[in-house]
Design an enzyme around this catalytic site. Structure first.
Site, mmCIF file in Angstrom:
data_model
loop_
_atom_site.group_PDB
_atom_site.id
_atom_site.type_symbol
_atom_site.label_atom_id
_atom_site.label_comp_id
_atom_site.label_asym_id
_atom_site.label_seq_id
_atom_site.Cartn_x
_atom_site.Cartn_y
_atom_site.Cartn_z
ATOM 1 N N ARG A 17 48.613 60.956 112.203
ATOM 2 C CA ARG A 17 48.454 61.818 111.353
ATOM 3 C C ARG A 17 50.142 62.014 111.202
ATOM 4 N NH1 ARG A 17 46.083 67.642 111.236
ATOM 5 N NH2 ARG A 17 48.013 67.814 112.320
ATOM 6 N N HIS B 52 39.188 68.988 103.872
ATOM 7 C CA HIS B 52 38.578 68.007 103.695
ATOM 8 C C HIS B 52 37.466 67.708 105.037
ATOM 9 C CE1 HIS B 52 42.276 68.372 106.107
ATOM 10 N NE2 HIS B 52 41.504 67.289 107.189
ATOM 11 N N ASP C 228 44.542 71.625 106.709
ATOM 12 C CA ASP C 228 44.522 71.725 108.394
ATOM 13 C C ASP C 228 45.921 73.051 108.772
ATOM 14 O OD1 ASP C 228 43.969 69.035 109.395
ATOM 15 O OD2 ASP C 228 45.223 67.778 107.692
ATOM 16 N N HIS D 130 37.827 72.138 106.630
ATOM 17 C CA HIS D 130 39.121 72.901 107.474
ATOM 18 C C HIS D 130 39.907 72.436 106.101
ATOM 19 C CE1 HIS D 130 39.366 69.382 109.297
ATOM 20 N NE2 HIS D 130 40.279 69.373 109.068
#
Length: 303
Positions: free
Chosen positions: A273, A258, A103, A101
C-alpha cells in the site's frame, strides 16, 4: 490544442469504479496521462489497472508521488519496505482489514488517495468491496441529512478489533498485530459529513474507527452508527473487485469505504500500500477536524 492520451476508462459498476486500460504505470508517465488518471479517480472514486507486474516498490511509490505528496507507511504499524511509504498488507501478520472503514480516520489528516498493489493472492477469495460515501450521503432522506450535517464523531485506533472483525488471521498474529496497532493511541473528532476539497461533494465520514458520536451515549451512538453505516453499504453503493496478480487499485479515500473479504482461510494474501497525504476534513459549516490525542504530524506527508 486538445491533448491525446492512450488511457481508456471503462466503468465497472453504477455507483463507483472504473478499469483503466492502455497505460503502463511508471514514475515518468507523461503529465497528461497522470492528469487523466487523477481525474478518473475523482470521477469514479476507484480505478483499477490490471497487468502492472513490472512495478516494484520504488516504481509504485514513484508513480503515486505524481498524484501528490506521500504519507509515511502508517502512523502505527512498522515494517515499511525500501520506500518508507510502502506498507505491506500481509494476512500472515494478522493484517486483515475485513471491516468497513476509510483509511486512517483516527488522525486529523486521513490520506487523500490510497493505492494497493497485488503481490500474493489466494487461489480463491480475498476480494475487496468498495462503497461510495458521497452517493450514500446524497441518497439520505432530507431529515437524516439535516441531522448528520451537524453531527461529529470521535475516531480512534483503539477500537475492539475482535468484535469489529468477524474472522482473524493465523493463531496469535491477530493479537500481536492489534498490540502494535494500538501502541500509540490516536483520537480525532471529525464531522460526519465532510465537503470534498476537490469535487465539492458532501461525503459521509464513518467506518469502524468511530468510537462514539459527540453528545450521544454509547447505546445511542451504536444505534445511530448502524443506521448511517447501513446506508453506506447498500449494495447499490458498492462494487466488488476480484484481484489478479499485477492489479493495482487507486481510490479516493475521502469519498469511499472498503472491506477486504477474509474468505480464504490461512492462505497467504499480500498487498503493498502507498497513500497520498490528505487535508484536514471540513464540515458543512466550515469547521475543521480536531486531533485530541496523539501526534500524527509525521504521517501528514513524507515526500
Amino acid at each position: 490544442m486538445s491533448v491525446t492520451t492512450s488511457v481508456d476508462i471503462r466503468p465497472i459498476a453504477g455507483a463507483l469504479g472504473a478499469e483503466l486500460t492502455g497505460v503502463r504505470l511508471s514514475p515518468d508517465l507523461p503529465d497528461e496521462e497522470v492528469a487523466r488518471i487523477r481525474a478518473a479517480i475523482l470521477a469514479h472514486k476507484l480505478v483499477v489497472v490490471r497487468g502492472q507486474d513490472h512495478l516494484d516498490d520504488r516504481a509504485h511509490a514513484g508513480f503515486v508521488r505524481r498524484l501528490g505528496p506521500l504519507t509515511t507507511a502508517h502512523p502505527t504499524i512498522t515494517g515499511g519496505r525500501e520506500e518508507a511509504a510502502i506498507l505491506p498488507v500481509d494476512s500472515e501478520r494478522g493484517n486483515r482489514a475485513n471491516s468497513w472503514h476509510t483509511d486512517v480516520t483516527f488522525v486529523d489528516r486521513p490520506p487523500a488517495f490510497t493505492t494497493l498493489r497485488a503481490l500474493v493472492l489466494p487461489p480463491f477469495g480475498g476480494d475487496t468491496v468498495f462503497a461510495n460515501t458521497a452517493a450514500a450521503y446524497a441518497a439520505l432522506p432530507e431529515g437524516l441529512k439535516t441531522l448528520v450535517d451537524g453531527l461529529w464523531a470521535e475516531h480512534s485506533n483503539d477500537y475492539d478489533y475482535a468484535t469489529a472483525h468477524a474472522t482473524t488471521g493465523p493463531e496469535g498474529r491477530t493479537e500481536e498485530y492489534q498490540q502494535e496497532f494500538t501502541a500509540t493511541i490516536y483520537k480525532t473528532h471529525h464531522p460526519v459529513v465532510r465537503v470534498h476539497p476537490e469535487t465539492g461533494e458532501r461525503a459521509l465520514v464513518l467506518g469502524h474507527f468511530i468510537t462514539k458520536f459527540l453528545g450521544y451515549n454509547g447505546v445511542d451512538s451504536r444505534t445511530l452508527f448502524d443506521l448511517l453505516q447501513s446506508h453506506v453499504t447498500r449494495l447499490e453503493n458498492t462494487v466488488r473487485w476480484r484481484w489478479a496478480p499485477g492489479d493495482i487499485a487507486l481510490w479516493d479515500n475521502r469519498a469511499t469505504q472498503h472491506y477486504a473479504v477474509a474468505d480464504y482461510g490461512d492462505l497467504p494474501r499480500t498487498m503493498h500500500r502507498v497513500t497520498v497525504a490528505g487535508d484536514v476534513p471540513v464540515s458543512v459549516d466550515g469547521k475543521r477536524s480536531v486531533a485530541v490525542e496523539g501526534n500524527a504530524d509525521a504521517y501528514a506527508g513524507a515526500s
